[in-house]
Enzyme design. Structure first.
Site, PDB file in Angstrom:
ATOM      1  CB  THR A 554      26.758 -47.944 -67.696  1.00  8.55           C
ATOM      2  OG1 THR A 554      25.515 -48.043 -67.008  1.00  8.55           O
ATOM      3  CG2 THR A 554      26.917 -46.509 -68.178  1.00  8.55           C
ATOM      4  CG  PHE A 556      31.365 -45.227 -68.346  1.00  7.34           C
ATOM      5  CD1 PHE A 556      31.107 -44.093 -67.594  1.00  7.34           C
ATOM      6  CD2 PHE A 556      30.905 -46.456 -67.877  1.00  7.34           C
ATOM      7  CE1 PHE A 556      30.393 -44.176 -66.406  1.00  7.34           C
ATOM      8  CE2 PHE A 556      30.188 -46.545 -66.691  1.00  7.34           C
ATOM      9  CZ  PHE A 556      29.934 -45.396 -65.953  1.00  7.34           C
TER      10      PHE A 556
END
Ligand code: PEP
Ligand code: MN
Length: 667
Positions: A554, A556
């Site tokens: 992921t 961020f």
């Protein structure tokens, strides 16, 4: 048994806890560890079938934070004693960088086997720092097998090494071979190394432990893991909380390599203890060309760091030349470690880059101090609670001890940044399995005063978590965030009868299991979240790595109020813990265009004319305006004048244009 007391326990509550233990026949010793007050209780009626003692009753006494039982002979070193991994902080004063060892970082210690001269250690320090080592090693007192071999330069050598470390802003580690020498060394070294030959020199352990300074404890060549942990227990019991274990090969029947690197000791230690594990591939294999493979294997197996021997001219080294890497080999190894680290969910720790043309370490060090002061006084906001992936990203960006606020929604994170209750926020924007998280891009368009200040990528490993006693067969309901379900689709499809409950975040789903109903765990409910969330609430892992594809990352972004924090802090080197500092080399935009043929092309043409290359272009329908599209664009550039010129032209070509920020790309 270990009883951890709450930080705010009153004297009366503490006396009641002590009385309860003593009345049940326990003898109790009080010990502080990493800021926690622990009561170490032994004997007593634990386990006696008809005993009146109840661990649950003890855990419910006011002021008791946690009760852990361990059947191990070591207690302070035992995993059960602390909820979290120990993170060792070294260096910092008076002019060096603070280096944190443990957690989601890989720390590399490097330097020669022995300090041979002022010039040799200064040159090695500069070379290894340039390649990314964060701590300088070198022996001043060398425990040699032969009394006729080079024994080290003694205190002179240590002084040379301290000067070399200071010049590079690097903490240093050196071996102490006797209790008598330890006192004289303690103001010069940042970390004491206890060598393999001295692992069970108990007087040395007691003396060195009493200083409270960090210690790198090497494994004896024929020590079992339990003996090694008991040696660590000596250090902890004597007063230091910062012990790192260093696997450096053990003696086996194999003679091809100098020792046999016990790779399996790494996962074993990770299960048994909260202390960081460092691997010394140099003494383990003893052969230069095999050091890189052994190093990578150690990182892959979960080590928190390495200590590697490097010499500018290994053929002329006074000790351990055949196993010392050439600086070029070390440089290559560091690149490989950097590439491997994200696979095990970690990041290679680097010292802040020093500006070109300013070799004097003082500048860098002064800047670091400023940055870390700000770190302590400013909060960062994330969505979720402890154990959430956003919380892990925050640990990586700002350090585990950075003050933080967990909030119920991404919008609340943007609000906190806007109203100043947090200096920074951290939100996910893209997942490698499920794609863009549109909600957060939409928030950028709703909060034009919030900008991107940095980014980082986190590997996401999902686990199926439940109360102790549950199994795949007992589960009927699974709780998680919608992304948790989406990323584990293949695994969940194998269980068609499970019911799914969507929670605001993965950690909240896990937290809900910990409470149970009426204190009884419900064995029919599981949650999908991280292993650290399971550990935080004392729950079991029914299955780990259930994400559909292990390449699950992921991205961020770190957000700040536009025009305030983001530029100022970036230039101050803020966030060196993992949020890539340094000059910006990436920019992000969101724009929408007129609903007419050929209106995207001129926009792309503008970027092209200004020599700006796109690394991402994604379109999505605009909410409430079917067939009108919004475009997300990432541009790879460090040139703000080119970017500004392009933005000026894009302004006229687009319906709406949001410049999200210019920042340093994550590796
Ligand atoms: C060393 O690190 O320099 C050393 C002597 O190692 P060990 O104690 O592991 O042999
Ligand atoms: Mn050596």
């Amino acid at each position: 048994m270990i009883v951890a007391l709450s930080k705010d326990i009153s004297p009366r509550e503490k006396a009641a806890a002590l009385t309860y233990l003593k009345d049940n026949g326990f003898s109790v010793r009080e010990q502080e560890l990493a800021g926690d007050v622990l009561l170490i209780a032994s004997g007593g009626t634990t386990g006696a079938p008809n005993g009146a003692f109840s661990e649950r009753e003890l855990a419910l006494l006011p002021g008791v934070a946690r009760v852990a039982s361990t059947s191990k002979p070591y207690q302070l070193a035992a995993r059960e004693t602390r909820g979290a991994d120990t993170i060792v902080s070294v260096g910092g004063a008076p002019s060096g960088s603070v280096v944190k060892i443990g957690g989601a970082r890989i720390c590399v210690i490097a330097g020669p086997c022995a300090v041979e001269s002022r010039e040799q250690i200064a040159e090695t320090a500069a070379r290894v720092r340039e390649s990314g080592a964060v701590v300088l090693r070198g022996g001043a007192y060398k425990p040699r097998t032969s009394p006729y071999a080079f024994q080290g330069l003694g205190m002179k050598g240590l002084e040379y090494m301290k000067a070399a470390g200071d010049a590079q802003g690097m903490p240093i580690v050196t071996e102490v071979v006797s209790p008598e020498l330890a006192d004289g060394m303690k103001d010069l070294t940042d970390i004491f190394q206890i060598g393999a030959r001295n692992m069970q020199n108990f007087e040395l352990l007691k003396r060195v432990g009493s200083f409270g300074k960090p210690v790198l404890l090497k494994r004896g060549a024929s020590a079992t893991i339990e003996e090694w942990l008991l040696a660590a227990e000596y250090l902890l019991a004597a007063g230091t909380k910062d012990v790192m274990l260093c696997e450096r090969g053990i003696r086996t029947f194999e003679t091809y390599t100098r020792n046999t690197l016990d790779i399996s000791a790494i996962p074993v230690l990770k299960r048994l203890t909260h202390l960081p594990v460092i691997v010394d591939p140099s003494h383990a294999v003893g052969i230069r060309d095999m050091v890189p493979s052994a190093s990578l294997a150690a990182v892959a197996a979960g080590a928190d760091g390495l200590t590697v021997e490097v010499h500018p001219t290994p053929d002329k080294a006074l000790s351990d030349g055949p196993q010392s890497l050439y600086p070029e080999q070390f440089e290559r190894l560091m690149r490989d470690i950097e590439a491997l680290s994200p696979v095990v969910g970690k990041e290679l720790l680097r010292l802040p880059r020093r500006e070109a043309g300013r070799p004097d370490a003082k500048d860098g060090a002064e800047k670091d101090k400023g940055a870390s002061v700000q770190l302590q006084t400013e909060k960062a906001a994330f969505c979720g609670e402890n154990g959430a992936y956003s919380g892990q990203a925050l640990d990586r960006a700002f350090g585990e001890d950075a003050p933080r606020i967990g909030l119920p929604s991404f919008a609340a994170v943007f609000d906190a940044v806007l109203d100043g209750s947090a200096a920074f926020g951290i939100v996910p924007v893209e997942n490698s399995l499920t794609g863009t998280i549109h909600e957060n891009y939409d928030l950028f368009t709703r909060y034009p005063d919030v900008a991107i200040a940095g980014e980082l990528k986190l590997r996401i490993v999902h686990c199926l978590i439940a109360a102790k006693g549950a199994s795949l067969e007992t589960i009927k309901t699974v709780r998680s965030h919608s992304q948790g379900f989406a990323q584990c689709r293949e695994f969940l499809d194998k269980h068609p009868n499970w019911r799914f409950e969507t929670w605001n975040n993965t950690a909240a789903a896990v937290h809900s299991l910990a409470s149970g109903t009426d204190g009884n765990p419900d064995l029919s409910i599981a949650a999908i979240a991280s292993e650290s969330a399971a550990n935080l609430y004392g729950l079991s892992l029914l299955k780990t790595g259930i994400e559909t594809n292990p390449q699950n990352y992921t991205r961020f972004v770190i957000i700040a109020r536009r025009g305030s924090g983001e530029t100022a802090h970036r230039t101050a080197g803020f966030g060196k813990a993992g949020w890539t500092s340094g000059e910006p080399d990436k920019a992000s935009l969101v724009f929408s265009i007129k609903d007419e043929p050929g209106s995207l092309y001129p926009c792309l043409q503008i970027l092209n004319t200004h020599g700006l290359s796109m690394t991402k272009l994604e379109s999505r329908p605009i909410l409430g305006q079917p067939w009108n599209y919004m475009f997300y664009v990432d541009i790879s550039t460090g040139d703000s004048s080119k970017l500004n010129a392009a933005l000026g032209e894009l302004e006229n070509q687009t319906e709406s244009l949001h410049f999200l920020g210019m920042y340093r790309a994550a590796v």
